[in-house]
Design a protein around this motif. Sequence first.
Motif, short mmCIF file in Angstrom:
data_model
loop_
_atom_site.label_atom_id
_atom_site.label_comp_id
_atom_site.label_asym_id
_atom_site.label_seq_id
_atom_site.Cartn_x
_atom_site.Cartn_y
_atom_site.Cartn_z
N ASN A 1 0.83 -1.21 0.00
CA ASN A 1 0.00 0.00 0.00
C ASN A 1 0.86 1.26 0.00
O ASN A 1 0.57 2.23 -0.71
CB ASN A 1 -0.93 0.00 1.21
CG ASN A 1 -2.12 -0.91 1.04
OD1 ASN A 1 -2.52 -1.20 -0.08
ND2 ASN A 1 -2.67 -1.38 2.14
N PHE B 1 0.50 3.89 -3.14
CA PHE B 1 -0.01 5.22 -2.87
C PHE B 1 1.09 6.29 -2.95
O PHE B 1 0.81 7.44 -3.32
CB PHE B 1 -0.68 5.27 -1.50
CG PHE B 1 -2.09 4.75 -1.49
CD1 PHE B 1 -3.16 5.57 -1.79
CD2 PHE B 1 -2.34 3.42 -1.21
CE1 PHE B 1 -4.45 5.09 -1.80
CE2 PHE B 1 -3.63 2.92 -1.21
CZ PHE B 1 -4.69 3.76 -1.50
N ASN C 1 -0.67 7.71 8.15
CA ASN C 1 -1.05 6.44 8.75
C ASN C 1 -1.26 6.55 10.25
O ASN C 1 -2.03 5.79 10.84
CB ASN C 1 0.02 5.40 8.45
CG ASN C 1 -0.56 4.01 8.32
OD1 ASN C 1 -1.65 3.84 7.81
ND2 ASN C 1 0.17 3.02 8.78
N HIS D 1 -8.85 16.15 -5.08
CA HIS D 1 -7.62 15.61 -4.49
C HIS D 1 -7.88 15.02 -3.11
O HIS D 1 -7.09 14.20 -2.63
CB HIS D 1 -6.56 16.71 -4.40
CG HIS D 1 -5.99 17.07 -5.73
ND1 HIS D 1 -5.14 18.16 -5.90
CD2 HIS D 1 -6.12 16.50 -6.95
CE1 HIS D 1 -4.80 18.24 -7.19
NE2 HIS D 1 -5.39 17.25 -7.84
N LEU E 1 -10.06 12.89 -2.35
CA LEU E 1 -10.39 11.47 -2.47
C LEU E 1 -9.17 10.59 -2.25
O LEU E 1 -9.27 9.50 -1.69
CB LEU E 1 -11.00 11.19 -3.85
CG LEU E 1 -12.37 11.79 -4.12
CD1 LEU E 1 -12.79 11.51 -5.57
CD2 LEU E 1 -13.41 11.23 -3.15
N PHE E 2 -8.01 11.07 -2.70
CA PHE E 2 -6.77 10.29 -2.50
C PHE E 2 -6.53 10.06 -1.02
O PHE E 2 -6.23 8.93 -0.59
CB PHE E 2 -5.60 11.04 -3.13
CG PHE E 2 -4.25 10.45 -2.83
CD1 PHE E 2 -3.76 9.39 -3.58
CD2 PHE E 2 -3.48 10.94 -1.79
CE1 PHE E 2 -2.53 8.84 -3.30
CE2 PHE E 2 -2.25 10.40 -1.50
CZ PHE E 2 -1.76 9.34 -2.26
N VAL F 1 -8.74 10.36 1.54
CA VAL F 1 -9.83 9.61 2.18
C VAL F 1 -9.67 8.11 1.91
O VAL F 1 -9.81 7.28 2.83
CB VAL F 1 -11.19 10.12 1.67
CG1 VAL F 1 -12.31 9.23 2.18
CG2 VAL F 1 -11.42 11.55 2.10
N ILE F 2 -9.34 7.74 0.67
CA ILE F 2 -9.16 6.33 0.34
C ILE F 2 -7.97 5.75 1.09
O ILE F 2 -8.04 4.63 1.63
CB ILE F 2 -8.99 6.16 -1.18
CG1 ILE F 2 -10.28 6.54 -1.90
CG2 ILE F 2 -8.60 4.73 -1.53
CD1 ILE F 2 -10.16 6.55 -3.41
N TYR F 3 -6.88 6.50 1.17
CA TYR F 3 -5.71 5.98 1.88
C TYR F 3 -5.98 5.85 3.38
O TYR F 3 -5.53 4.87 4.00
CB TYR F 3 -4.50 6.89 1.65
CG TYR F 3 -3.29 6.38 2.39
CD1 TYR F 3 -2.58 5.28 1.91
CD2 TYR F 3 -2.88 6.96 3.59
CE1 TYR F 3 -1.49 4.78 2.59
CE2 TYR F 3 -1.79 6.47 4.28
CZ TYR F 3 -1.10 5.38 3.78
OH TYR F 3 -0.03 4.89 4.46
N ILE G 1 -8.81 5.21 4.78
CA ILE G 1 -9.68 4.05 4.99
C ILE G 1 -8.89 2.75 4.87
O ILE G 1 -9.02 1.84 5.70
CB ILE G 1 -10.85 4.08 4.00
CG1 ILE G 1 -11.77 5.26 4.31
CG2 ILE G 1 -11.64 2.77 4.05
CD1 ILE G 1 -12.88 5.44 3.31
N ILE G 2 -8.03 2.66 3.82
CA ILE G 2 -7.30 1.41 3.59
C ILE G 2 -6.08 1.29 4.50
O ILE G 2 -5.91 0.29 5.20
CB ILE G 2 -6.88 1.31 2.10
CG1 ILE G 2 -8.12 1.25 1.21
CG2 ILE G 2 -5.99 0.09 1.88
CD1 ILE G 2 -7.80 1.21 -0.26
#
Length: 392
Positions: free
Chosen positions: A204, A208, A275, A305, A307-308, A310-312, A314-315
């Motif tokens: 990940n 990313f 993180n 931008h 969204l990048f 928010v997705i990171y 979450i994951i």
Amino acid sequence: VNSAEKVNSSEKGNSGEKVNSGGGLEDESDEEEEEIDRILFCMLPTHPVRRACMYLCDSKMFDTIVYSAIFGGIALLIITPPNNDMPHWPPPFDARVMKAVNLFFSCIFTAEAVARIGATGLLFSHDAYLRDGWNIADFGVLMMSWVDELEILEGGSVAKLMRMGRALKPLRLMKRNQGMRALIDALLATMHPMLYVVVFMVFNFAVFSLVGVGLFGGKMFRCSAPGAEYPRGKLHCSSFHTDEAQGFLVPRAWEKPQANFDSLAEALLTLFQLNTLSSWGQVMYDAMDITGYDLSPEEDHNEFHALFFVIYIIIGGLFVMNLFVGFIVDGFNLNKRHQDAAAYLLTFIKIVEKVEPKGNVLRLPTNHLSESVRRLLENTKFVTLSMACVLT
């Protein structure tokens, strides 16, 4: 005559059974003699020294003395200053008194180690002292304590390392606490399955970070002082700016924030900060203000931008962390083994899942082209080449 023959045959059968039973007893006695536990090549379980050591290990009074020495050593470690010549931190006791107390505690721990070695053996017996990881750690701390007390390696980096071994003295208390031992053993038991989570996390990070460099690399710069607002940029961020609060001229500089994506290393460091969920909102706002290369930022210029990040989050920040916690909790529950039946059932289910037949739901195509493509995809060289292409 018939009754006499029956009596004689019964006597012979009984004598034969006695002989067989006697032979069986002799075989069992031989097996018991072979199973006799001998420690240190000389001490049987009936040896008086070994019996005395076993008595000490099972004695509540001896355990109380050892616990008192552990707590006393920890308290002495807390109140002892790092150096005896510190002006604002004088030692609470005289140096000779503290050294004598430490020597007394080391003698108690040495007596405990000798008693346990005398009861269970050192290395080659079934329950030997050095076959337990906790005993190895305890023995290592004891050796470092004696090296420090006797000043064997005085005046060097190794001596400093031995003094640092004082901080490991609380391990003796963890060794005797069953709950702490279960927790540490559970953490160690989850190390192997957690490697898969670490590999997933590194994957990940790599993906990313590369995406972040492609989206935000070289675009997060801004002028350090007013006067170069959007649509102006790097060319207008020059000369000086009057700082009205301090009353003097301040040179303008085209600079970037500390968290950025200008290189792969900086992107990895930024993602590590995200993180931890520390100040990730400010990094997201800086990315949303990006306008272009060598242009000043504008508030919420590109909201997509976000969204990048928010997705990171979450994951990487939630999903991966929950995986870590799940593996630790699972390992802790399996290590406790409170319900043996549940543990056996779980093991049985895993074995059944491994050996159960798994048929193909859909039939594989049998034409020549499909078989050729299938052989190519299953080829080891092709898989290695594809993995090398992904890594490069």
